[in-house]
Write an enzyme that holds these catalytic residues in place. Structure first.
Site, short mmCIF file in Angstrom:
data_model
loop_
_atom_site.label_atom_id
_atom_site.label_comp_id
_atom_site.label_asym_id
_atom_site.label_seq_id
_atom_site.Cartn_x
_atom_site.Cartn_y
_atom_site.Cartn_z
N ILE A 171 0.77 -0.95 0.18
CA ILE A 171 -0.10 -0.14 0.13
C ILE A 171 0.81 1.27 0.01
CG2 ILE A 171 -1.84 1.37 1.36
CD1 ILE A 171 -2.80 -1.78 2.36
N ASP A 215 -9.24 6.75 8.76
CA ASP A 215 -9.94 5.54 8.40
C ASP A 215 -9.97 4.59 9.34
OD1 ASP A 215 -11.68 4.44 6.30
OD2 ASP A 215 -9.89 3.08 5.84
N GLU A 266 -12.15 1.27 17.53
CA GLU A 266 -13.31 1.20 16.63
C GLU A 266 -14.05 -0.13 16.57
OE1 GLU A 266 -10.46 1.12 12.89
OE2 GLU A 266 -11.38 -0.83 12.52
N THR A 325 -4.61 5.20 7.24
CA THR A 325 -5.57 4.12 6.92
C THR A 325 -4.97 2.68 7.25
OG1 THR A 325 -4.09 4.02 4.71
CG2 THR A 325 -6.18 5.57 4.81
N SER A 326 -4.05 2.69 8.28
CA SER A 326 -3.68 1.52 8.56
C SER A 326 -4.34 0.69 9.72
CB SER A 326 -1.86 1.70 8.83
OG SER A 326 -1.39 1.38 7.54
N ARG A 327 -3.82 1.12 11.07
CA ARG A 327 -4.59 0.51 12.11
C ARG A 327 -4.68 1.76 13.01
NH1 ARG A 327 -6.24 -2.65 9.35
NH2 ARG A 327 -6.27 -5.03 9.38
N HIS A 369 -13.37 2.83 8.75
CA HIS A 369 -12.27 1.61 8.01
C HIS A 369 -12.96 1.15 6.55
CE1 HIS A 369 -9.41 -1.61 9.60
NE2 HIS A 369 -9.32 -1.42 8.39
P1 NAD Z 1 2.59 -4.92 3.30
O1 NAD Z 1 2.89 -5.99 4.59
O2 NAD Z 1 2.67 -5.01 2.31
O3 NAD Z 1 3.70 -3.59 3.99
C1 NAD Z 1 3.89 -3.22 5.57
C2 NAD Z 1 5.08 -2.55 5.37
O4 NAD Z 1 5.38 -1.99 6.64
C3 NAD Z 1 6.47 -3.50 4.99
O5 NAD Z 1 7.20 -3.16 4.11
C4 NAD Z 1 6.94 -3.48 6.46
O6 NAD Z 1 8.24 -3.57 6.48
C5 NAD Z 1 6.58 -2.49 7.19
N1 NAD Z 1 6.98 -2.08 8.42
C6 NAD Z 1 7.15 -2.95 9.29
N2 NAD Z 1 7.31 -2.40 10.75
C7 NAD Z 1 7.55 -1.21 10.46
C8 NAD Z 1 7.79 -0.31 11.22
N3 NAD Z 1 8.24 -0.34 12.64
N4 NAD Z 1 7.86 1.14 10.82
C9 NAD Z 1 7.51 1.00 9.53
N5 NAD Z 1 7.08 0.23 8.29
C10 NAD Z 1 7.10 -0.80 9.01
O7 NAD Z 1 1.13 -4.38 4.06
P2 NAD Z 1 -0.11 -3.52 3.41
O8 NAD Z 1 -0.53 -4.44 2.28
O9 NAD Z 1 0.91 -2.32 2.70
O10 NAD Z 1 -0.56 -3.07 4.35
C11 NAD Z 1 -0.32 -1.93 5.24
C12 NAD Z 1 -1.30 -1.83 6.42
O11 NAD Z 1 -2.47 -1.22 5.71
C13 NAD Z 1 -1.87 -3.26 7.09
O12 NAD Z 1 -0.93 -3.68 7.99
C14 NAD Z 1 -3.11 -2.82 7.43
O13 NAD Z 1 -2.96 -2.34 8.88
C15 NAD Z 1 -3.61 -1.65 6.48
N6 NAD Z 1 -4.70 -1.88 5.75
C16 NAD Z 1 -6.03 -1.14 5.82
C17 NAD Z 1 -7.00 -1.24 5.08
C18 NAD Z 1 -8.07 -0.48 5.31
O14 NAD Z 1 -9.17 -0.76 4.52
N7 NAD Z 1 -8.03 0.72 5.70
C19 NAD Z 1 -6.92 -2.26 4.32
C20 NAD Z 1 -5.90 -3.07 4.18
C21 NAD Z 1 -4.94 -3.05 4.76
#
Ligand code: NAD
Length: 331
Positions: free
Chosen positions: A154, A254, A259, A228-230, A291
């Protein structure tokens, strides 16, 4: 295979119902979220299927094991809502590692553009023929410095979008990716330099409350923040304190720490007992969404396909490529 599908919304059935039939699965759609109170409904099923705001703790894992439920099928990439360690040797956990990173990145940009250019306010104004521009001034993204934290699927999609705006992209990830059109910097430099910060890392013990009073203190005044992560990447109380001091230009959320049980539900007739959420809603420059970054047709279809492929692989003894193992747990 009999699957207890928790937290069913009408839109879940669009793809899961026909695809489930194609696989010959007996999918039992349950509206209730998966919780200690509802786990008994898994009885008689081979697997349960859950989403981000369902949870499965150790007690529930043991209950599932006793009910001979073999698998937890996550309709999400994240698995911080399941006690993976407790499930080891008892129940297989399968997830959807990737469905549409663009869906989430595009939504992050939508949040940013909205809190910056205030299109949501303009929409309301013009519908009442209030054509005044007072209070609607935004800033260019062109040549702004944007910090992307987490450069996985993402984060990388977000970087591609930001490059389209000709922003200067800084990024941070403990596991840098090759060939990105962005400059890896330390977290400290990112916080100090960015005009806009977008969070794309998972929730782990390292990232919990990554945005807190200390990190906020070194950010620029007027910084924009998008999550948009957690939800728990941000210490909400520290964010509120900083909002009260006028630190942020705008914040798009988001996701939210508390939540669970609120997002995805219609609580419009209820008394809101979460003071922090209620407080966040009072800021004119905060936008909270429920979300929904993942929520596109393409992503929903991909989620259904991979979830059911995971179930098929389990039923037929095929390699479980999307299994969540204890080695992946950092919380
Ligand atoms: P991904 O696993 O492809 O990428 C996550 C990245 O974060 C990796 O490159 C990892 O090395 C990095 N990371 C790990 N620890 C870290 C730290 N301490 N500091 C900085 N970076 C760090 O995951 P993704 O598919 O890109 O998804 C990212 C996040 O998005 C998910 O973990 C999830 O929480 C969130 N998400 C949200 C939605 C939504 O609807 N809002 C949907 C899908 C995912």
């Amino acid at each position: 295979m009999k699957i207890a599908f928790y937290g069913t919304k009408p839109y879940d059935k669009i793809w899961f119902e026909p695809m489930g039939k194609e696989y010959g699965f007996d999918v039992h759609f349950i509206e209730a979220a998966c919780s200690r109170e509802t786990i008994f409904m898994a009885k008689g099923h081979d697997a349960i299927c859950i989403f981000v705001n369902d949870y499965v703790d150790e007690e529930m894992i043991n209950a599932l094991y006793e009910m001979k439920v073999k698998a937890i099928l996550l309709r999400s990439a994240g698995f911080n809502n399941v006690d993976v360690k407790a499930a080891e040797d008892k129940i297989v956990i399968l997830r959807v590692p990737s469905y549409s990173p663009e869906a989430v990145a595009e939504f992050a940009m939508a949040l940013l553009l909205t809190v910056n250019r205030l299109t949501h306010k303009a929409y309301n104004r013009t519908r009442e023929f209030n054509m005044s521009l007072n209070g609607l001034m935004g800033t260019d993204l062109y040549e702004k410095t944007v910090g992307v934290i987490g450069t996985g699927k993402i984060g990388q999609a977000m970087i591609r979008i930001l490059n389209g705006f000709q922003a200067h992209v800084l990024c941070y990830d403990p596991y840098p990716a090759e060939g990105l059109e962005a400059e890896y910097v330390s977290l400290e430099k990112l916080f100090k330099s960015a005009d806009i910060i977008s969070l794309h890392c998972p929730l782990t013990s390292d990232t919990r409350h990554l945005i807190n009073k200390d990190t906020i203190a070194i950010m620029k005044k007027g910084v924009y923040l998008v999550n948009t992560s957690r939800g728990s990447l941000i210490n909400t109380e520290d964010l509120i304190d900083a909002m009260l001091e006028g630190k942020f230009g705008g914040v798009g959320l988001d996701v939210y720490e508390e939540e669970e049980g609120v997002f995805y539900e219609d609580r419009s007739g209820d008394i809101i007992t979460d003071d922090n959420l209620a407080r966040l809603m009072t800021f004119p420059n905060v936008l909270v969404t429920s979300h929904m970054g993942f929520f596109t047709k393409e992503a929903m279809q991909a989620i259904a396909k991979t979830t059911l492929e995971n179930a098929y692989a389990l039923e037929n003894g095929l390699p479980l490529v999307n299994q969540v193992g204890t080695e992946m747990v950092q919380l």
